[in-house]
Design an enzyme around this catalytic site. Structure first.
Site, PDB file in Angstrom:
ATOM      1  N   LYS A  27      35.579  36.436  19.486  1.00 36.84           N
ATOM      2  CA  LYS A  27      36.171  35.138  19.145  1.00 36.84           C
ATOM      3  C   LYS A  27      35.113  34.049  18.981  1.00 36.84           C
ATOM      4  CE  LYS A  27      40.476  36.021  21.709  1.00 36.84           C
ATOM      5  NZ  LYS A  27      41.216  35.668  22.944  1.00 36.84           N
ATOM      6  N   ARG A  45      51.345  39.860  27.423  1.00 36.40           N
ATOM      7  CA  ARG A  45      52.461  39.210  26.722  1.00 36.40           C
ATOM      8  C   ARG A  45      53.350  40.212  26.018  1.00 36.40           C
ATOM      9  NH1 ARG A  45      48.389  35.499  23.545  1.00 36.40           N
ATOM     10  NH2 ARG A  45      47.536  37.580  23.548  1.00 36.40           N
ATOM     11  N   HIS A  97      48.792  30.694  29.986  1.00 34.18           N
ATOM     12  CA  HIS A  97      47.734  30.923  30.978  1.00 34.18           C
ATOM     13  C   HIS A  97      48.143  30.317  32.328  1.00 34.18           C
ATOM     14  CE1 HIS A  97      44.900  30.715  27.300  1.00 34.18           C
ATOM     15  NE2 HIS A  97      44.878  31.973  27.718  1.00 34.18           N
ATOM     16  N   SER A 129      46.300  30.856  22.489  1.00 38.05           N
ATOM     17  CA  SER A 129      45.435  29.706  22.159  1.00 38.05           C
ATOM     18  C   SER A 129      45.297  29.592  20.643  1.00 38.05           C
ATOM     19  CB  SER A 129      44.051  29.892  22.789  1.00 38.05           C
ATOM     20  OG  SER A 129      44.153  29.943  24.185  1.00 38.05           O
TER      21      SER A 129
HETATM   22  O1  PNS Z   1      41.166  35.257  26.899  1.00 40.95           O
HETATM   23  P1  PNS Z   1      40.498  36.498  26.356  1.00 40.95           P
HETATM   24  O2  PNS Z   1      39.674  36.161  25.133  1.00 40.95           O
HETATM   25  O3  PNS Z   1      41.486  37.597  26.089  1.00 40.95           O
HETATM   26  O4  PNS Z   1      39.487  37.026  27.500  1.00 40.95           O
HETATM   27  C1  PNS Z   1      38.676  38.160  27.290  1.00 40.95           C
HETATM   28  C2  PNS Z   1      37.511  38.169  28.301  1.00 40.95           C
HETATM   29  C3  PNS Z   1      36.675  36.882  28.162  1.00 40.95           C
HETATM   30  C4  PNS Z   1      38.069  38.257  29.704  1.00 40.95           C
HETATM   31  C5  PNS Z   1      36.638  39.441  27.999  1.00 40.95           C
HETATM   32  O5  PNS Z   1      36.171  39.376  26.686  1.00 40.95           O
HETATM   33  C6  PNS Z   1      35.468  39.581  28.973  1.00 40.95           C
HETATM   34  O6  PNS Z   1      35.645  40.049  30.078  1.00 40.95           O
HETATM   35  N1  PNS Z   1      34.272  39.136  28.530  1.00 40.95           N
HETATM   36  C7  PNS Z   1      33.052  39.230  29.330  1.00 40.95           C
HETATM   37  C8  PNS Z   1      32.197  40.420  28.884  1.00 40.95           C
HETATM   38  C9  PNS Z   1      32.689  41.720  29.497  1.00 40.95           C
HETATM   39  O7  PNS Z   1      32.680  41.895  30.694  1.00 40.95           O
HETATM   40  N2  PNS Z   1      33.150  42.660  28.639  1.00 40.95           N
HETATM   41  C10 PNS Z   1      33.618  43.953  29.113  1.00 40.95           C
HETATM   42  C11 PNS Z   1      35.092  43.944  29.451  1.00 40.95           C
HETATM   43  S1  PNS Z   1      36.075  43.715  27.980  1.00 40.95           S
END
Ligand code: PNS
Length: 161
Positions: free
Chosen positions: A41, A90, A17, A128
């Site tokens: 998650k 990645r 990150h 993570s």
């Molecule tokens: O580190 P991650 O878990 O890959 O991040 C994913 C994250 C938190 C960026 C994604 O789940 C997110 O944007 N969550 C907020 C809800 C949302 O907007 N969802 C629609 C887009 S996936």
């Protein structure tokens, strides 16, 4: 002012990150690192803990702000007057989810762009989840996360065991 949001679960933040955050901060005037909820998650660290740890490990980079949000990413990006979302890629395995997320975000906010950056090769295996898995067995994670995070993981697993 070019403002980018770098969203993620950051549970916890890893060197992978930090690679993306640091390189993003060299491209944009301001990068807002935003801790958001990923419905798929179950987090180990609370939002407050993740924000605190992120602040600790990014404090040396001037144009970075750390924040959290409970809702849709695109709403947050608009609220912050940002123009861009930064995501790290990645491997090919990241691609399908990222393409779906970028597509839905484009539909919800056509004026917002998603920028993908390839994670540096030596962090391409890092996540993570892998860090938590390794830390759970008290193995050395100092190559994977900053010392503050390694200490926080030790503490977490001490409390849990
Ligand atoms: O580190 P991650 O878990 O890959 O991040 C994913 C994250 C938190 C960026 C994604 O789940 C997110 O944007 N969550 C907020 C809800 C949302 O907007 N969802 C629609 C887009 S996936």
């Amino acid at each position: 002012m070019k403002i980018a949001v770098c969203p993620g679960s950051f549970d916890p933040v890893t060197y992978g990150h930090l690679d993306i955050i640091t390189r993003g901060a060299a491209v944009f005037d301001k990068v807002i690192v935003a801790v958001l909820h990923n419905r798929n998650k179950q987090p180990m660290f609370s939002i407050d803990e993740r924000v605190h740890l992120l602040k600790q490990v990014t404090s040396h980079i001037e144009n970075i702000e750390v924040d959290s949000f409970n809702g849709l990413l695109i709403d947050y990006v608009k609220e912050k007057n940002a123009q861009t979302i930064i995501r790290g890629l990645r491997a090919v395995s990241d691609f399908e989810y990222e393409m779906q997320a970028a597509s839905i975000n484009k539909k919800l906010g056509p004026e917002i762009e998603t920028f993908f950056m390839m994670t540096s090769n030596h962090y391409s295996y890092l996540s993570s989840s892998i860090v938590k898995e390794v830390a759970k067995y008290q193995a050395d994670v100092s190559d994977l996360v900053p010392v503050e995070i390694a200490d926080a993981l030790k503490e977490k697993f001490k409390v849990e065991s």
